[in-house]
Design a protein around this motif. Structure first.
Motif, PDB file in Angstrom:
ATOM      1  N   LEU A 588       0.870  -1.234   0.096  1.00 50.74           N
ATOM      2  CA  LEU A 588       0.068  -0.124   0.050  1.00 50.74           C
ATOM      3  C   LEU A 588       1.037   1.219  -0.096  1.00 50.74           C
ATOM      4  CD1 LEU A 588      -2.867   0.996   0.191  1.00 50.74           C
ATOM      5  CD2 LEU A 588      -2.564   0.840   2.632  1.00 50.74           C
ATOM      6  N   ASP A 589       0.541   2.321  -0.779  1.00 53.98           N
ATOM      7  CA  ASP A 589       1.269   3.526  -0.711  1.00 53.98           C
ATOM      8  C   ASP A 589       0.605   4.585   0.044  1.00 53.98           C
ATOM      9  OD1 ASP A 589       3.274   2.652  -2.874  1.00 53.98           O
ATOM     10  OD2 ASP A 589       1.435   2.315  -4.069  1.00 53.98           O
ATOM     11  N   LEU A 590       1.346   5.399   0.582  1.00 54.71           N
ATOM     12  CA  LEU A 590       1.014   6.427   1.450  1.00 54.71           C
ATOM     13  C   LEU A 590       1.421   7.927   0.479  1.00 54.71           C
ATOM     14  CD1 LEU A 590      -0.587   8.056   3.622  1.00 54.71           C
ATOM     15  CD2 LEU A 590       1.119   7.832   5.154  1.00 54.71           C
ATOM     16  N   VAL A 591       0.836   8.506  -0.175  1.00 53.06           N
ATOM     17  CA  VAL A 591       1.380   9.564  -0.951  1.00 53.06           C
ATOM     18  C   VAL A 591       0.899  10.902  -0.644  1.00 53.06           C
ATOM     19  CG1 VAL A 591       1.796   8.058  -3.013  1.00 53.06           C
ATOM     20  CG2 VAL A 591      -0.435   9.524  -2.681  1.00 53.06           C
ATOM     21  N   GLU A 592       1.690  12.204  -0.770  1.00 53.34           N
ATOM     22  CA  GLU A 592       1.078  13.239  -0.580  1.00 53.34           C
ATOM     23  C   GLU A 592       0.654  14.194  -1.956  1.00 53.34           C
ATOM     24  OE1 GLU A 592       2.349  17.535   1.740  1.00 53.34           O
ATOM     25  OE2 GLU A 592       3.856  15.880   1.750  1.00 53.34           O
ATOM     26  N   THR A 593      -0.849  14.531  -1.833  1.00 53.78           N
ATOM     27  CA  THR A 593      -1.201  15.063  -2.966  1.00 53.78           C
ATOM     28  C   THR A 593      -1.283  16.619  -2.527  1.00 53.78           C
ATOM     29  OG1 THR A 593      -3.407  14.711  -2.114  1.00 53.78           O
ATOM     30  CG2 THR A 593      -2.463  13.188  -3.671  1.00 53.78           C
ATOM     31  N   THR A 594      -0.645  17.379  -1.792  1.00 50.46           N
ATOM     32  CA  THR A 594      -0.670  18.688  -1.607  1.00 50.46           C
ATOM     33  C   THR A 594      -0.017  19.303  -2.478  1.00 50.46           C
ATOM     34  OG1 THR A 594      -0.267  18.285   0.732  1.00 50.46           O
ATOM     35  CG2 THR A 594       0.086  20.279   0.510  1.00 50.46           C
ATOM     36  N   GLN A 595      -0.645  20.558  -3.049  1.00 51.92           N
ATOM     37  CA  GLN A 595      -0.254  21.281  -4.197  1.00 51.92           C
ATOM     38  C   GLN A 595       0.041  22.582  -3.664  1.00 51.92           C
ATOM     39  OE1 GLN A 595      -2.861  21.438  -7.483  1.00 51.92           O
ATOM     40  NE2 GLN A 595      -3.571  19.382  -7.086  1.00 51.92           N
ATOM     41  N   ALA A 596       0.914  23.337  -4.208  1.00 53.32           N
ATOM     42  CA  ALA A 596       1.361  24.972  -3.878  1.00 53.32           C
ATOM     43  C   ALA A 596       0.253  25.435  -3.474  1.00 53.32           C
ATOM     44  CB  ALA A 596       2.406  25.307  -4.804  1.00 53.32           C
ATOM     45  N   ARG A 597      -0.875  25.594  -4.082  1.00 54.09           N
ATOM     46  CA  ARG A 597      -2.109  26.537  -3.941  1.00 54.09           C
ATOM     47  C   ARG A 597      -2.729  26.123  -2.777  1.00 54.09           C
ATOM     48  NH1 ARG A 597      -5.385  24.239  -9.150  1.00 54.09           N
ATOM     49  NH2 ARG A 597      -6.047  22.153  -8.352  1.00 54.09           N
ATOM     50  N   ASP A 598      -2.309  24.909  -1.824  1.00 56.31           N
ATOM     51  CA  ASP A 598      -3.295  24.727  -0.962  1.00 56.31           C
ATOM     52  C   ASP A 598      -2.731  25.264   0.436  1.00 56.31           C
ATOM     53  OD1 ASP A 598      -4.537  22.688  -2.452  1.00 56.31           O
ATOM     54  OD2 ASP A 598      -3.431  21.027  -1.809  1.00 56.31           O
TER      55      ASP A 598
END
Length: 914
Positions: A588-598
């Motif tokens: 299982l993968d735990l990834v970050e989907t945060t973008q600069a605009r967040d």
């Protein structure tokens, strides 16, 4: 402000209260056999306080002069019947007889003096021992320059409203959205401003201009005034109106009070609610650190190197339980108020502390999102069709401490402090179909949403009678608002053909979301008034506002990139299905989907100056004319690849004229007219490209860096009559024209996405009617209603984005109606009340081109009944809310998009004052 700071603040406040209380015990013991007369001296024509009026008791040497507030106080008076004389230069002297003074009691006596007229001698009247604060507020309203409505502390006590938000809906033309958003004349948050003790209240919401008036306890409020026509001394962000909340300063007598109340709700109380295991501090409204963003990624993004460590550091309890009962709400309140050292250096102290805890349950809330409308088949295709169960834990901790002193009769210095911390800790279980075909999904949401506000205002008022009766007012304030949503966790399972729910990763529904927002407001305001001529008053001033916001968000998502996820775990609960062991084993993968605009940082500098003249050269006609100049600079920045990047920079200077005219046909009848130019600026959130989604299938909201401010032209006329003290009849008509109004529009995407944009223009027309009548000495009737029509025209480029090219304004109700009746039974020390409130359907979401219509909140009819009984120093209250047990319903075309039952709520409380 964290809990340790608040604890220290409260301990200090409590210690001060104990010290002042002990200090006053000896003085009280000596004066228990004597009485006091206190009150306010005002100009009978203008309603303004008279400073320095002489008030003396006939036949004695006792007397006092009215101070900067027009207040006088004479202590140490022998019980019995007395007469007083009130005089001031250029006013007719007034003798008041038959004033009854009781042993150890405070007699309230307000006095109005008429300007001196040739041939008019002294006036002698018989005293009226009691003062009606409702009548006092109406008197101020009658003589005020702008058009305004208000609520006194006495009226708030009658209605039983626990906070400012619930009380606001009783003001003419005011409605409430979502229990806390104040709409004035059908216009939402962006078109109004809210002030606490003269300073703007910062927002605790990252998505809109939302002053948290639901966090302000009504028991700490002196009055609430809603100013509906613009004057140059007010903020230019003014169209619907300005809500001005004033807390208490100098109490008339010492009071120590304690109260307890509880409530029962017909829908949720004693039902098994849903919840999750949080932290031991949740019941106080604070997290103990359990949900904190792990230190391993505080200053870095998620990578393959730290992914495994992060998975083990995250709060991993995903279980939703239903083994807790929704208990009746509990509220405790403690207050202390006194005025000390009255003869030398009067010191006024007002303090209040309250705590409320509530656990509730909403068993079934319908939620639907329309994707498109098929006109050939005359049917709607749904993007989502859900049923939501929700359990909530609410906790509110509030404190207030005001300390004022008067170094002399012409100077007042004070410090007003307010702190409130509120938690909404919700657990949601959402089941239904998503995206047009039978794919039944089960989602969970665990959301800890904490809001806190702190406000401190230093106030100085100085009267200079030797220089053109001028007065200086200075207000320096600091306010801080914080919203914290640590580790908002969601899961998504889909129904399989074998009727089991399997965890599903493709829609991004298994997440951790962290966000926090901190707003700091620094304000300074200076006003100076003088009267060079009896018929001419001048007022000038300047103000400055420095506002900064820091908003941060992090998004973490569980994904199955490799396809190695074990099948035997798919139908397991989330504690097993998202076990950190799976990440350690690369299943299982735990990834970050945060973008600069967040995440973004916002700054605003607002400098303003104004000048106005109040003229009454023509008999019975008062005219105020002036203008305000405002320069606003708004900047929004994001962090992109470690570099600061500006995404919005708005620098505008505006000149905002205002004219208010009042013709007094008699001392009981006014005709008013007003014109002004005002504006509405976009919020930081709206000019940043941040996106947010509640859960899979709900709307995704985007900001827009290209937004323009809205300019507004306001026209008002009003007739008002004040037949008797405490009574009013008024009718108003108004028109507003908006240029570039800010609205929510759908984006051209397959998903349900909306974005803030400027429409072309909008128009709003309205009529308001208000009546307050004392039918008998025991019975009072209060009725107000508004009828409003509005029209928004989209820009041509957006013609196919919207369901209706021309439509009513967002959030605007075509009508609102409030009615209340209050009946007192003096021989039983009892008060009875009945209140009714309703509003017309209003747009809550603007529909897109392929939708059948805009989404409307349907009318809601609310009936409340109350009774208050005072046996001695006790007060016992009981009331019932939403007696009709009506449901809240949202509709888009023929589709019910949101529906739930708030239930009937029964409240019981007891208080003791000593």
């Amino acid at each position: 402000m964290n809990i340790q700071l608040f604890s220290q603040w409260f301990k200090t406040a409590l210690l001060l209260a104990i010290v002042f209380y002990s200090f006053s015990l000896s003085a009280k013991a000596q004066s228990d056999d004597l009485g006091t007369i206190t009150g306010k001296v005002v100009d009978a024509e203008s309603g303004e306080p008279i400073i320095g009026a002489n008030v003396s008791i006939s036949g004695t040497t006792k007397g006092a002069a009215s101070d900067i507030d027009g207040v006088y106080r004479i202590s140490g008076i022998q019980p019995g019947s007395h007469s007083i004389t009130v005089s001031y230069i250029s006013y007719t002297k007034k003798n008041i007889t038959d004033i009854q003074v009781e042993s150890g009691e405070v007699t309230q006596l307000n006095v109005s003096l008429q300007p001196e007229t040739i041939g008019l001698g002294e006036v002698t009247v018989t005293a009226q021992a009691s003062t009606d604060s409702e009548a006092g507020l109406l008197s101020i309203q009658r003589k005020a320059v702008p058009m305004q409505d208000g609520l006194s502390s006495e009226y708030l006590g009658k209605t039983g409203d626990g906070n400012v938000a619930s009380a606001m809906k009783r003001v003419t033309g005011v409605t409430l959205l979502n229990g806390k958003d104040v709409f004035i004349r059908g216009l939402g948050n962006r078109y109004s401003n809210v002030q606490l003790n003269g300073a703007p209240v910062p927002s605790t919401s990252p998505t809109k201009k939302e002053a948290p008036v639901d966090l302000i306890n009504s028991g700490s409020v002196e009055n609430i005034v809603v100013q509906k026509t613009f004057t140059p001394d007010q903020s230019g962000e003014f169209s619907g109106g300005s809500v001005q909340i004033t807390s208490k300063e100098f109490p008339e007598e010492k009071n120590i009070g304690f109260s307890y109340s509880t409530s029962y709700n017909s829908v949720s109380t004693f039902e098994n609610t849903i919840g999750y295991r949080g932290s031991p501090m949740d019941f106080l409204g604070f997290d103990n650190g359990k949900r904190t963003l792990p230190a391993v990624i505080k200053n870095s993004r998620v990578t393959s190197e730290n992914e495994k460590e992060l998975a083990n550091a995250l709060h991993g309890d995903w279980l939703i339980n239903s083994n807790q009962q929704a208990i009746p709400s509990q509220k405790f309140e403690l207050s202390y108020a006194d005025q000390l050292n009255e003869a030398n250096l009067p010191i006024g102290i007002v303090s209040n502390f309250s705590y409320k805890y509530d656990r509730s349950y909403q068993p079934g809330r319908e939620y639907r999102v329309i994707q498109s409308y098929n006109s050939d088949a005359d049917q709607n295709v749904l993007n989502a069709d859900y049923m939501r169960r929700e359990g909530k834990e609410d906790a509110t901790l509030s404190g207030m401490l005001n300390v004022f002193l008067k170094p002399n009769s012409k100077t007042k210095i004070g410090l007003k402090n307010l702190y409130s911390n509120s938690l909404e800790n919700s657990t949601q279980l959402i089941i239904g179909d998503y995206v047009n075909y039978p794919r039944n999904t089960r989602q969970t949401v665990q959301d800890f949403n904490r809001r806190a506000i702190f406000s401190s205002s230093g106030i100085l008022e100085r009267y200079f009678d030797s220089f053109l009766q001028s007065q200086l007012s200075v207000n320096i304030s600091y306010s801080r608002a914080k919203q914290d949503r640590p580790d908002r966790r969601t899961t998504q399972y889909n129904l399989t053909p074998s009727d089991t729910y399997n965890i599903y990763f493709d829609d991004g529904g298994n997440t951790h979301f962290f966000s926090d927002q901190l707003d700091n407001n620094y304000t300074a305001k200076v006003d100076y008034e003088l009267q060079p001529l009896r018929s001419l008053g001048l007022k000038a001033g300047f103000s400055g506002l420095l506002k900064d916001r820091d908003f941060n968000a992090r998004r973490l998502e569980y994904q199955n990139f490799s396809g190695a996820y074990p099948n035997d775990r798919k139908d397991e609960p989330a504690n097993v299905a998202l076990d950190p062991v799976l990440i350690e084993n690369d299943q299982l993968d735990l990834v970050e989907t945060t973008q600069a605009r967040d995440s973004y940082q916002g700054e605003q500098t607002l400098l303003a100056g104004y000048l106005s003249a109040n003229m009454d050269f023509i008999e019975n006609l008062t005219l105020e004319a002036g203008a305000r100049v405002e320069q606003s600079i708004q900047k929004v920045k994001i962090r992109n690849d470690g570099e600061s990047q500006a995404i919005a920079n708005v620098d505008k200077t505006d000149i905002l004229p205002a004219v208010n005219a009042t013709y007094s046909a008699s001392d009981k009848i006014n005709f008013r007219g007003a014109f002004s130019m005002t504006l509405a600026r976009p919020e930081f959130r709206e000019i940043s490209d941040f996106r947010f989604q509640d859960f899979v299938g709900s709307q995704i909201v985007y900001g827009n860096p290209d937004l323009n401010r809205t300019l507004i032209h306001n026209y008002d006329i009003r007739f008002e009559s004040y037949p008797n003290p405490g009574e009013i009849f008024a009718i108003s008509a108004f028109y507003k024209k908006f240029f570039n109004p800010i609205e929510l529009f759908y984006r051209f995407t397959e998903r349900t996405e909306v974005q803030y944009k400027n429409a072309d223009q909008a128009n709003l027309y309205g009529i308001e009617v208000e009546g307050r009548r004392n039918v008998t000495e025991q019975l009072q009737l209060v009725v107000n209603a508004s009828y409003i029509l509005s029209e928004t025209r989209s820009k041509e480029e957006d013609r196919f984005r919207t369901a209706n090219f021309e439509r009513p304004m967002y959030g605007q109700s075509p009508y609102s109606f409030n009615a209340g009746t209050f009946y007192t039974i003096p021989q039983w020390n009892m008060e009875l009340s009945a209140n009714y409130n309703t509003f017309g359907e209003r747009i809550v979401t603007v529909g897109m081109g392929r939708h059948p219509d805009d989404e409307y909140e349907q009318p809601f009819h609310k009936v409340d009944l109350g009774v208050k009984y005072r046996p001695g120093q006790f007060t016992i209250k009981a009331d019932v809310e939403n007696l009709l047990d009506q449901e809240v319903v949202y509709k888009q075309g023929d589709v019910i998009t949101n529906k739930y039952a708030p239930g009937v709520t029964y409240n019981v409380g007891i208080s003791y004052n000593f």
